[in-house]
Design a protein around this motif. Structure first.
Motif, PDB file in Angstrom:
ATOM      1  N   GLU A  44      16.034   7.153 -33.326  1.00 42.26           N
ATOM      2  CA  GLU A  44      15.230   6.389 -32.378  1.00 42.26           C
ATOM      3  C   GLU A  44      15.540   6.797 -30.944  1.00 42.26           C
ATOM      4  OE1 GLU A  44      15.714   2.191 -32.987  1.00 42.26           O
ATOM      5  OE2 GLU A  44      15.084   2.317 -35.086  1.00 42.26           O
ATOM      6  N   ARG A  45      16.815   6.938 -30.639  1.00 37.29           N
ATOM      7  CA  ARG A  45      17.232   7.324 -29.291  1.00 37.29           C
ATOM      8  C   ARG A  45      16.688   8.704 -28.927  1.00 37.29           C
ATOM      9  NH1 ARG A  45      23.457   7.163 -28.395  1.00 37.29           N
ATOM     10  NH2 ARG A  45      23.048   5.053 -29.131  1.00 37.29           N
ATOM     11  N   GLU A  46      16.745   9.647 -29.861  1.00 33.86           N
ATOM     12  CA  GLU A  46      16.242  10.993 -29.603  1.00 33.86           C
ATOM     13  C   GLU A  46      14.721  10.984 -29.434  1.00 33.86           C
ATOM     14  OE1 GLU A  46      16.143  15.036 -28.856  1.00 33.86           O
ATOM     15  OE2 GLU A  46      17.764  13.584 -28.752  1.00 33.86           O
ATOM     16  N   GLU A  48      12.938   8.508 -28.287  1.00 33.09           N
ATOM     17  CA  GLU A  48      12.676   7.940 -26.964  1.00 33.09           C
ATOM     18  C   GLU A  48      12.940   8.967 -25.870  1.00 33.09           C
ATOM     19  OE1 GLU A  48      15.152   4.509 -26.707  1.00 33.09           O
ATOM     20  OE2 GLU A  48      13.980   3.371 -28.171  1.00 33.09           O
ATOM     21  N   ARG A  49      14.022   9.722 -26.030  1.00 34.24           N
ATOM     22  CA  ARG A  49      14.366  10.733 -25.031  1.00 34.24           C
ATOM     23  C   ARG A  49      13.308  11.831 -24.980  1.00 34.24           C
ATOM     24  NH1 ARG A  49      17.585  15.411 -24.387  1.00 34.24           N
ATOM     25  NH2 ARG A  49      17.736  15.644 -26.628  1.00 34.24           N
ATOM     26  N   GLU A  50      12.819  12.252 -26.127  1.00 32.76           N
ATOM     27  CA  GLU A  50      11.792  13.282 -26.170  1.00 32.76           C
ATOM     28  C   GLU A  50      10.475  12.758 -25.603  1.00 32.76           C
ATOM     29  OE1 GLU A  50      11.551  14.699 -30.178  1.00 32.76           O
ATOM     30  OE2 GLU A  50      13.427  15.818 -30.034  1.00 32.76           O
ATOM     31  N   MET A  52      10.128  10.601 -23.246  1.00 32.80           N
ATOM     32  CA  MET A  52      10.222  10.425 -21.801  1.00 32.80           C
ATOM     33  C   MET A  52      10.017  11.732 -21.042  1.00 32.80           C
ATOM     34  SD  MET A  52      13.370   7.726 -21.635  1.00 32.80           S
ATOM     35  CE  MET A  52      13.564   7.889 -19.875  1.00 32.80           C
ATOM     36  N   GLY A  53      10.375  12.846 -21.634  1.00 36.38           N
ATOM     37  CA  GLY A  53      10.266  14.118 -20.942  1.00 36.38           C
ATOM     38  C   GLY A  53       9.163  14.975 -21.531  1.00 36.38           C
ATOM     39  N   THR A  55       9.555  18.018 -22.446  1.00 35.26           N
ATOM     40  CA  THR A  55      10.272  19.165 -22.975  1.00 35.26           C
ATOM     41  C   THR A  55       9.914  19.397 -24.428  1.00 35.26           C
ATOM     42  OG1 THR A  55      12.135  17.811 -23.664  1.00 35.26           O
ATOM     43  CG2 THR A  55      12.225  18.715 -21.437  1.00 35.26           C
TER      44      THR A  55
END
Length: 66
Positions: A44-46, A48-50, A52-53, A55
């Motif tokens: 889930e954290r990954e 969300e991180r993906e 947001m950017g 990349t």
């Protein structure tokens, strides 16, 4: 009578072994549940991180040695 006593001793040892193995399996089940929760949280954290950017997702990136 001696055979019965020997059989009872074997049964007692087997019962103890089964109880010990049951405890080990129960501990492994708890550990698997804990690890599954942690992996879920990391996924889930990954995600969300993906999100947001802009990349390339880490799973789609080429390794540095390529």
């Amino acid at each position: 009578m001696e055979r019965i006593t020997a059989a009872e001793e074997q049964i007692a040892h087997l019962v103890k072994a089964v109880e010990e193995l049951s405890d080990v399996v129960a501990g492994q089940a708890r550990e698997l549940e804990r690890l599954a929760r942690r992996v879920g949280m990391l996924m889930e954290r990954e995600a969300e991180r993906e999100a947001m950017g802009n990349t390339i997702p880490l799973a789609d990136q080429r390794p540095p040695h390529w």
